[in-house]
Design a protein around this motif. Structure first.
Motif, short mmCIF file in Angstrom:
data_model
loop_
_atom_site.label_atom_id
_atom_site.label_comp_id
_atom_site.label_asym_id
_atom_site.label_seq_id
_atom_site.Cartn_x
_atom_site.Cartn_y
_atom_site.Cartn_z
N GLU A 260 1.00 -1.07 0.22
CA GLU A 260 0.03 0.11 0.03
C GLU A 260 0.89 1.44 -0.09
O GLU A 260 1.93 1.50 0.64
N PHE A 261 0.38 2.34 -0.72
CA PHE A 261 1.15 3.59 -0.69
C PHE A 261 0.62 4.15 0.58
O PHE A 261 -0.35 4.25 0.88
N GLU B 177 0.78 8.13 2.63
CA GLU B 177 0.57 9.51 2.45
C GLU B 177 1.97 10.02 2.42
O GLU B 177 2.94 9.85 3.03
N GLY B 178 2.26 10.69 1.03
CA GLY B 178 3.33 11.39 0.83
C GLY B 178 4.25 10.54 -0.10
O GLY B 178 5.37 10.97 -0.60
N ASP B 179 4.22 9.33 -0.34
CA ASP B 179 5.20 8.49 -0.86
C ASP B 179 5.00 8.81 -2.33
O ASP B 179 4.05 9.42 -2.97
N PHE B 180 6.21 8.70 -3.14
CA PHE B 180 6.29 9.10 -4.21
C PHE B 180 6.00 7.86 -4.93
O PHE B 180 6.04 6.59 -4.74
N PHE B 181 5.15 7.88 -6.18
CA PHE B 181 4.82 6.83 -6.85
C PHE B 181 5.19 7.06 -8.77
O PHE B 181 4.82 8.23 -8.86
N TYR B 182 4.94 5.96 -9.41
CA TYR B 182 4.88 6.51 -10.90
C TYR B 182 3.81 5.46 -11.40
O TYR B 182 3.55 4.50 -11.17
N THR B 183 3.34 6.58 -12.29
CA THR B 183 2.05 5.83 -13.14
C THR B 183 2.55 5.59 -14.74
O THR B 183 3.16 6.62 -15.11
N LEU B 184 2.28 4.37 -15.07
CA LEU B 184 2.64 4.19 -16.34
C LEU B 184 1.43 3.84 -16.96
O LEU B 184 0.47 3.03 -16.61
N LEU B 185 1.32 4.18 -18.31
CA LEU B 185 0.42 3.87 -19.39
C LEU B 185 0.77 3.11 -20.45
O LEU B 185 2.08 3.46 -20.90
N TYR B 186 0.30 1.96 -20.57
CA TYR B 186 0.85 1.16 -21.75
C TYR B 186 -0.45 0.93 -22.81
O TYR B 186 -1.52 0.93 -22.44
N ARG B 187 -0.02 0.81 -24.01
CA ARG B 187 -1.08 0.60 -25.02
C ARG B 187 -1.36 -1.06 -24.97
O ARG B 187 -0.76 -1.77 -24.57
N ASP B 188 -2.61 -1.28 -24.63
CA ASP B 188 -3.29 -2.39 -24.46
C ASP B 188 -4.46 -2.69 -25.86
O ASP B 188 -5.56 -2.29 -25.32
N GLY B 189 -4.32 -3.33 -26.56
CA GLY B 189 -5.19 -3.26 -27.54
C GLY B 189 -5.49 -2.25 -28.26
O GLY B 189 -4.56 -1.39 -28.70
N ASP B 190 -6.77 -1.63 -28.10
CA ASP B 190 -7.23 -0.65 -28.85
C ASP B 190 -7.17 0.61 -27.69
O ASP B 190 -7.56 1.71 -28.02
N GLY B 191 -6.89 0.07 -26.60
CA GLY B 191 -6.91 1.13 -25.37
C GLY B 191 -5.69 1.31 -24.62
O GLY B 191 -4.60 1.09 -25.02
N PHE B 192 -5.69 1.55 -23.48
CA PHE B 192 -4.52 1.58 -22.72
C PHE B 192 -4.57 1.00 -21.25
O PHE B 192 -5.88 0.84 -20.81
N PHE C 182 4.54 8.10 -18.73
CA PHE C 182 4.69 7.78 -17.39
C PHE C 182 4.84 8.99 -16.64
O PHE C 182 5.34 9.92 -17.23
N TRP C 183 4.64 9.21 -15.40
CA TRP C 183 4.95 10.32 -14.65
C TRP C 183 5.06 9.94 -13.20
O TRP C 183 4.67 8.70 -12.83
N ARG C 184 5.46 10.88 -12.50
CA ARG C 184 5.78 10.55 -11.08
C ARG C 184 4.81 11.44 -10.26
O ARG C 184 4.67 12.69 -10.67
N SER C 185 4.28 10.89 -9.15
CA SER C 185 3.41 11.73 -8.15
C SER C 185 3.60 11.46 -6.83
O SER C 185 4.36 10.43 -6.28
N ARG C 186 3.17 12.45 -5.98
CA ARG C 186 3.10 12.06 -4.60
C ARG C 186 1.80 11.44 -4.23
O ARG C 186 0.79 12.22 -4.72
N TYR C 187 1.69 10.57 -3.55
CA TYR C 187 0.35 9.64 -3.13
C TYR C 187 -0.28 10.62 -2.15
O TYR C 187 0.08 10.82 -1.03
N GLU C 188 -1.62 10.84 -2.34
CA GLU C 188 -2.50 11.28 -1.43
C GLU C 188 -3.58 10.42 -1.39
O GLU C 188 -4.36 10.19 -2.28
N PRO C 189 -3.95 10.05 -0.05
CA PRO C 189 -5.09 9.21 0.23
C PRO C 189 -6.34 9.72 -0.14
O PRO C 189 -6.61 11.13 -0.09
N PRO C 190 -7.40 9.16 -0.61
CA PRO C 190 -8.76 9.78 -0.91
C PRO C 190 -9.20 10.10 0.08
O PRO C 190 -9.06 9.67 1.18
#
Length: 161
Positions: free
Chosen positions: A20-21, A23-38, A60-68
């Motif tokens: 689990e992330f 609060e305040g942890d950095f994480f990376y979001t990666l988008l991959y092509r997957d068939g006709d979408g992502f 891809f990008w780096r973000s700081r995690y904020e809980p909902p």
């Protein structure tokens, strides 16, 4: 042309480690092509460092995690107003007719109670959504000037309950 696609919102755990992330942890979001979408993957810093560099994401990008943020509590929960109305009606205290009327209006506004036509303008009939229960109460024919004081009384009763 690319079809419409839906990207999921951020995950709360790392897609690789399952950790689990916080609060305040950095994480990376990666988008991959997957068939006709992502397809979206959220990775912790640790998983990002150990990932396979040969598989390149579309973006891809780096973000700081904020809980909902938790949803705001309902100012007056439905069950509290309904249980207070039930109790007041069971007491059959004529001095509480105004309170019952305001509670019924609150529940009508929340679509818990539905007004039913009545031939007697001094009586109000409501049906409870879902159960079909019938509530009958006296119409106090309140003036607009009387309502704020009764609303305050209802609020105090609900807070005390």
């Amino acid at each position: 042309m690319q079809a419409d696609w839906d990207i999921k919102s951020r995950a709360h755990t790392c897609a690789q480690t399952g950790k689990e992330f916080a609060e305040g942890d950095f994480f990376y979001t990666l988008l991959y092509r997957d068939g006709d979408g992502f397809r979206r993957e959220d990775l912790s810093e640790e998983a990002w460092q150990s990932r396979n560099d040969n598989i390149q994401p579309f973006s891809f990008w780096r973000s700081r995690y904020e809980p909902p943020t938790p949803p705001p509590p309902e100012p007056i929960p439905k069950d509290d107003a309904e249980s207070l109305l039930r109790r007041m009606l069971a007491e059959q205290n004529p001095e509480r007719a105004n309170v019952c009327y305001i509670l019924a209006l609150m529940l009508e506004r929340k679509r818990v109670l539905r007004p039913v036509e009545s031939s007697d303008e001094d009586m109000l009939v409501y049906e409870r959504a879902g159960t079909g229960e019938t509530f009958v109460l006296r119409n106090p024919h309140l003036s607009i000037e009387q309502i704020p004081a009764i609303q305050q009384e209802v609020g105090e009763l609900l807070m005390a309950g």
